[in-house]
Design a protein around this motif. Structure first.
Motif, PDB file in Angstrom:
ATOM      1  N   LEU A  90       0.445  -1.329  -0.092  1.00  6.08           N
ATOM      2  CA  LEU A  90      -0.062   0.118  -0.223  1.00  6.08           C
ATOM      3  C   LEU A  90       0.955   0.898  -0.043  1.00  6.08           C
ATOM      4  CD1 LEU A  90      -2.186  -2.718   1.021  1.00  6.08           C
ATOM      5  CD2 LEU A  90      -3.103   0.104   2.867  1.00  6.08           C
TER       6      LEU A  90
ATOM      7  N   ALA B 273      -4.732   2.340   5.464  1.00  2.00           N
ATOM      8  CA  ALA B 273      -5.299   2.780   3.402  1.00  2.00           C
ATOM      9  C   ALA B 273      -5.409   4.536   3.965  1.00  2.00           C
ATOM     10  CB  ALA B 273      -5.692   1.438   3.143  1.00  2.00           C
TER      11      ALA B 273
ATOM     12  N   ILE C 263      -4.846   2.429  -4.218  1.00  2.00           N
ATOM     13  CA  ILE C 263      -4.625   1.640  -2.439  1.00  2.00           C
ATOM     14  C   ILE C 263      -5.568   0.503  -2.461  1.00  2.00           C
ATOM     15  CG2 ILE C 263      -5.547   2.232  -0.242  1.00  2.00           C
ATOM     16  CD1 ILE C 263      -3.683   4.877  -0.280  1.00  2.00           C
TER      17      ILE C 263
ATOM     18  N   LEU D 179      -5.373  -2.808  -1.339  1.00  2.00           N
ATOM     19  CA  LEU D 179      -6.205  -3.913  -0.324  1.00  2.00           C
ATOM     20  C   LEU D 179      -6.872  -4.748  -1.064  1.00  2.00           C
ATOM     21  CD1 LEU D 179      -8.042  -0.428   1.038  1.00  2.00           C
ATOM     22  CD2 LEU D 179      -6.200  -2.051   1.994  1.00  2.00           C
TER      23      LEU D 179
END
Length: 219
Positions: free
Chosen positions: A79, A208, A110, A114
């Motif tokens: 990330l 995040a 991001i 994820l």
């Protein structure tokens, strides 16, 4: 006299042996998945302090370097690396995202990371759930088949005695026990890993969000 495993194996027919072998294979796969996931999750939980180190670093470059060194399972690092690359103008000059707002690019990058991490963390859990759900029924199939053969043998006898039924039926019930032995560890591990996953996902979401806020404001 108690029956031994070799004697029990010799009394099984082809279907009974196939069920037993299938349950043993399921058990081996289940334990391999349990040990590998437990090792991975243990390393992940030991690396959670890396997030604090990341935010205490003097610069974003130093933060990514330290995170890369401490994040042994490479859960949080992608990330940060992809987010930092997304805000670099040189990485967007030849792509269709060249004219897109930095915040939108960071959001997309991001989100993609994820999703990748989520797939990785959840790998193997469906297998454990499937084994935990199906192993008792597979063992029950072996039990029903064994009882059927026991009753068939007894029906052909002129004199019905309880020991003619109790022995074979007891042996057939071993399959049910074997199915439960396979299923119980898989179910317990699945529930434990799901709890660890929920904690890890919460930390990932928080990281995040904070990373997105930092990168968009800094650029």
């Amino acid at each position: 006299m108690p029956i031994t495993l070799s004697q029990y194996w010799m009394q099984l027919d082809e279907l009974g042996r196939a069920v037993a072998v299938f349950l043993i294979l399921m058990s081996l796969i289940s334990w391999f998945t349990i040990f590998s996931k437990a090792w991975s999750f243990w390393r992940i939980r030991r690396s959670t302090h890396a997030l604090q180190v990341f935010w205490n670093s003097p610069s974003i470059e130093d933060a990514v370097t330290l995170l890369d060194a401490l994040d042994v399972e490479n859960i949080y690092t992608p990330l940060a690396k992809q987010g930092l690359q997304a805000v670099n103008p040189a990485s967007r000059t030849k792509s269709i995202m060249a004219k897109t707002e930095v915040g939108d690019i960071v959001t997309r990058v991001i989100r993609e990371e994820l999703n990748r991490v989520t797939v990785r963390l959840e790998s193997g859990l469906t297998l454990l759930a499937s084994i935990g759900a199906t192993a008792p029924f597979i063992g029950l199939l072996g039990t029903v088949w064994g009882i059927y053969h026991a009753l068939t043998a007894v029906s052909g006898s002129s004199a019905i005695q309880i020991d003619l039924v109790a022995g074979p039926v007891g042996e057939a019930l071993v399959m049910t026990g074997l199915g439960l032995i396979v299923a119980i560890p898989a179910v317990l591990a699945y529930n434990a890993f799901n709890r660890v996953n929920r904690i890890t996902f919460a930390e990932l979401d928080g990281f995040a969000f904070d990373l997105h806020a930092y990168l968009t404001k800094a650029n």
